[in-house]
Design a protein around this motif. Structure first.
Motif, PDB file in Angstrom:
ATOM      1  N   PHE A  33      -1.271   6.925  17.818  1.00  0.00           N
ATOM      2  CA  PHE A  33      -1.735   8.585  18.132  1.00  0.00           C
ATOM      3  C   PHE A  33      -1.228   7.844  19.818  1.00  0.00           C
ATOM      4  O   PHE A  33      -0.743   9.242  20.223  1.00  0.00           O
ATOM      5  CB  PHE A  33      -2.831   8.744  19.395  1.00  0.00           C
ATOM      6  N   GLN A  46      -2.421  -1.381   9.677  1.00  0.00           N
ATOM      7  CA  GLN A  46      -2.827   0.052   9.838  1.00  0.00           C
ATOM      8  C   GLN A  46      -4.491   0.121  10.698  1.00  0.00           C
ATOM      9  O   GLN A  46      -4.865  -0.880  10.610  1.00  0.00           O
ATOM     10  CB  GLN A  46      -2.495   0.946   9.024  1.00  0.00           C
ATOM     11  N   ALA A  95       1.246   5.848   4.022  1.00  0.00           N
ATOM     12  CA  ALA A  95       2.443   4.770   3.688  1.00  0.00           C
ATOM     13  C   ALA A  95       3.664   5.828   3.166  1.00  0.00           C
ATOM     14  O   ALA A  95       4.696   5.555   4.295  1.00  0.00           O
ATOM     15  CB  ALA A  95       2.406   4.157   2.379  1.00  0.00           C
ATOM     16  N   SER A 151      -9.259  -4.242   2.483  1.00  0.00           N
ATOM     17  CA  SER A 151      -8.304  -5.314   2.079  1.00  0.00           C
ATOM     18  C   SER A 151      -7.531  -5.140   2.826  1.00  0.00           C
ATOM     19  O   SER A 151      -6.792  -6.418   2.898  1.00  0.00           O
ATOM     20  CB  SER A 151      -7.038  -4.693   1.709  1.00  0.00           C
ATOM     21  N   ASP A 208     -11.797   6.184  12.007  1.00  0.00           N
ATOM     22  CA  ASP A 208     -11.299   7.310  11.524  1.00  0.00           C
ATOM     23  C   ASP A 208      -9.895   7.246  12.406  1.00  0.00           C
ATOM     24  O   ASP A 208      -8.334   7.343  12.269  1.00  0.00           O
ATOM     25  CB  ASP A 208     -11.376   7.957  10.059  1.00  0.00           C
ATOM     26  N   ARG A 241      -1.102  -2.018  -6.159  1.00  0.00           N
ATOM     27  CA  ARG A 241      -2.281  -2.856  -7.217  1.00  0.00           C
ATOM     28  C   ARG A 241      -1.958  -1.099  -8.342  1.00  0.00           C
ATOM     29  O   ARG A 241      -2.167  -1.780  -9.306  1.00  0.00           O
ATOM     30  CB  ARG A 241      -2.943  -3.082  -6.774  1.00  0.00           C
ATOM     31  N   ASP A 242      -1.459  -0.587  -7.684  1.00  0.00           N
ATOM     32  CA  ASP A 242      -1.432   0.844  -8.192  1.00  0.00           C
ATOM     33  C   ASP A 242      -0.487   1.223  -9.084  1.00  0.00           C
ATOM     34  O   ASP A 242       0.600   1.423  -8.109  1.00  0.00           O
ATOM     35  CB  ASP A 242      -2.570   2.127  -8.040  1.00  0.00           C
ATOM     36  N   GLY A 302       0.857  -0.985  -0.176  1.00  0.00           N
ATOM     37  CA  GLY A 302       0.201  -0.236   0.193  1.00  0.00           C
ATOM     38  C   GLY A 302       0.724   1.644   0.190  1.00  0.00           C
ATOM     39  O   GLY A 302       1.441   1.877   1.321  1.00  0.00           O
ATOM     40  N   GLY A 333       0.098   4.974  -0.581  1.00  0.00           N
ATOM     41  CA  GLY A 333      -0.509   6.068  -0.418  1.00  0.00           C
ATOM     42  C   GLY A 333       0.010   6.649   0.056  1.00  0.00           C
ATOM     43  O   GLY A 333       0.798   7.296   0.584  1.00  0.00           O
ATOM     44  N   PHE A 334      -1.200   7.183   0.464  1.00  0.00           N
ATOM     45  CA  PHE A 334      -1.253   9.222   1.167  1.00  0.00           C
ATOM     46  C   PHE A 334      -0.993   8.948   2.209  1.00  0.00           C
ATOM     47  O   PHE A 334       0.785   9.603   2.594  1.00  0.00           O
ATOM     48  CB  PHE A 334      -2.769   9.351   1.780  1.00  0.00           C
ATOM     49  N   HIS A 374      -0.786  -1.187  13.530  1.00  0.00           N
ATOM     50  CA  HIS A 374      -0.058   0.532  13.705  1.00  0.00           C
ATOM     51  C   HIS A 374      -0.789   1.517  14.242  1.00  0.00           C
ATOM     52  O   HIS A 374      -1.074   2.700  13.733  1.00  0.00           O
ATOM     53  CB  HIS A 374      -0.208   1.480  12.792  1.00  0.00           C
TER      54      HIS A 374
END
Ligand code: NAD
Ligand code: 89Y
Length: 343
Positions: A125, A95, A15, A77, A176, A36-37, A10, A12-13, A122
């Motif tokens: 905080f 995560q 990672a 996922s 979140d 996968r992207d 992953g 992304g943003f 993960h």
């Protein structure tokens, strides 16, 4: 001692923070990445000089050659990837939020336990240095026996531009962000037995709730209030600070905006600036969260090497996730929910 080898899934943003953290970590390094992207895979691979790149997690595990995997994908996922890691006997970090449902979360914990692999969520905080400073002040005995507390995160920061998926889910702030505040409440005040929650959506452009207020009954008799909002427009934007109030039998503690910690005890007040250091790769205002990424990763390396259960193991995190589930149930049904109902 040789470095532990890790793979990250992953790219992304968030990672990118994890990749920076691993680059600086002592005792571990990332040897392979997967997304996968292909564009995201290339961007992270090029930025961090990682040659082994995969668009399929199956292919990554089939090739192997790493001691642990760091899963930085979004929640849908998580179960599939954690179970895949367990099948391959690979120690796993996943995560937050651990899973979309308690059934999935329990299955993940059980799969790792059956395979005998370490599993950490993960949940960073509680690793933020201001939160650690609060814990240390309480543990010093300065404010006596704690009987009440508040963990508060109120902001108007636009989290949707970096994380657009946050605007589309049926669940938003508790799953979140509230999940972190609830975990901090557990870390500071102990496990909870019951929750009473109220939620609200203020921003009409999103699908889920962006305001939540939760009242927690803790095992040891402490009552805490955990409140979070992404609809709160303040004169000075506090993102991403978690503020705290703690009352004890001998004094009080306040962690206020700007990373100010005031510990009032025996008629005197000790003021400390507990702002976390901005690491070389930090991008304020995220430096608070970014430092905690580096700290939780170092904790993982130490725990894995020592064969110790990490503080935020999958098993431990079921208690935090139960608070999320109980809060949604409480808000939906307008009643107090016992944690036993959802665990
Ligand atoms: P993102 O959508 O930007 O990135 C996720 C990446 O995972 C994407 O590039 C996607 O292509 C890839 N991906 C998804 N499923 C995959 C699969 N099966 N195999 C390979 N690649 C796959 O998401 P993000 O904002 O980076 O968030 C990722 C996770 O991090 C979320 O669970 C989020 O809650 C969490 N997060 C945590 C913190 C924190 O402080 N702990 C902060 C922000 C986000
Ligand atoms: O996804 C969230 C998190 O875990 O920390 C802050 C965040 O990025 C937005 O709420």
């Amino acid at each position: 001692m040789t470095d532990l080898k890790g793979a990250l899934i992953g790219c992304g943003f968030f990672a990118v923070n994890q990749m920076h953290g691993w680059r600086d970590a002592e005792g571990a390094r990332i040897v392979a990445i997967c997304d996968r992207d292909p564009e995201r895979l290339k961007a992270v691979g090029d930025a961090f000089g990682i040659q082994r790149r995969y668009t399929s997690a199956e292919d990554l595990f089939a090739d192997g050659g790493f001691d642990f995997v760091d899963i930085a994908t979004t929640v849908g996922s998580h179960r599939g990837l954690v179970e895949m890691a367990a099948r391959h006997g690979v120690a796993t970090i996943c995560q937050k939020p651990i899973a979309p449902t308690m059934e999935d979360a329990k299955a993940m914990v059980s799969a790792c336990a059956k395979s005998g692999v370490a599993f950490m969520v993960h949940e960073n905080f509680r690793w933020q240095s201001p939160i650690r400073a609060v814990k240390a002040a309480i543990d010093s005995g300065a404010i006596g026996e704690v009987f009440w507390g508040r963990v508060s995160f109120r902001s108007g920061y636009d989290v949707f531009s970096g994380q657009p998926y946050l605007a589309t889910g049926k669940r938003f702030i508790i799953e979140d962000l509230g999940i972190h505040a609830l975990d901090v409440a557990r870390y500071i005040f102990g496990d909870a037995t019951a929750v009473t929650a109220r939620t609200r959506r203020v921003n009409p452009a999103i699908a889920g709730e962006d305001v939540a207020t939760m009242l927690l009954d803790h095992d040891g008799g402490i009552t805490s209030l955990v409140d979070c909002s992404y609809a709160t427009k303040l004169p000075i934007e506090p993102f991403p600070e978690t503020l705290m109030e703690v009352d004890g039998s001998k004094g009080t503690l306040r962690l206020t905006q700007g990373y100010h910690l005031a510990v009032h005890s025996k008629g005197a007040t000790k003021l400390t600036n507990v702002e976390p250091p901005a690491l070389s790769w930090a991008s304020p205002p995220w430096h608070n969260i970014q430092e905690s990424v580096a700290l939780i990763q170092q904790h993982w390396i130490e725990a894995l090497r020592a064969g110790r259960e990490p503080d935020t193991s999958g098993r431990d995190n079921l208690e935090t996730f139960a608070l999320v589930e109980a809060s949604y149930l409480s808000a939906a049904e307008g009643r107090t929910v016992s944690l036993a109902e959802v665990l």
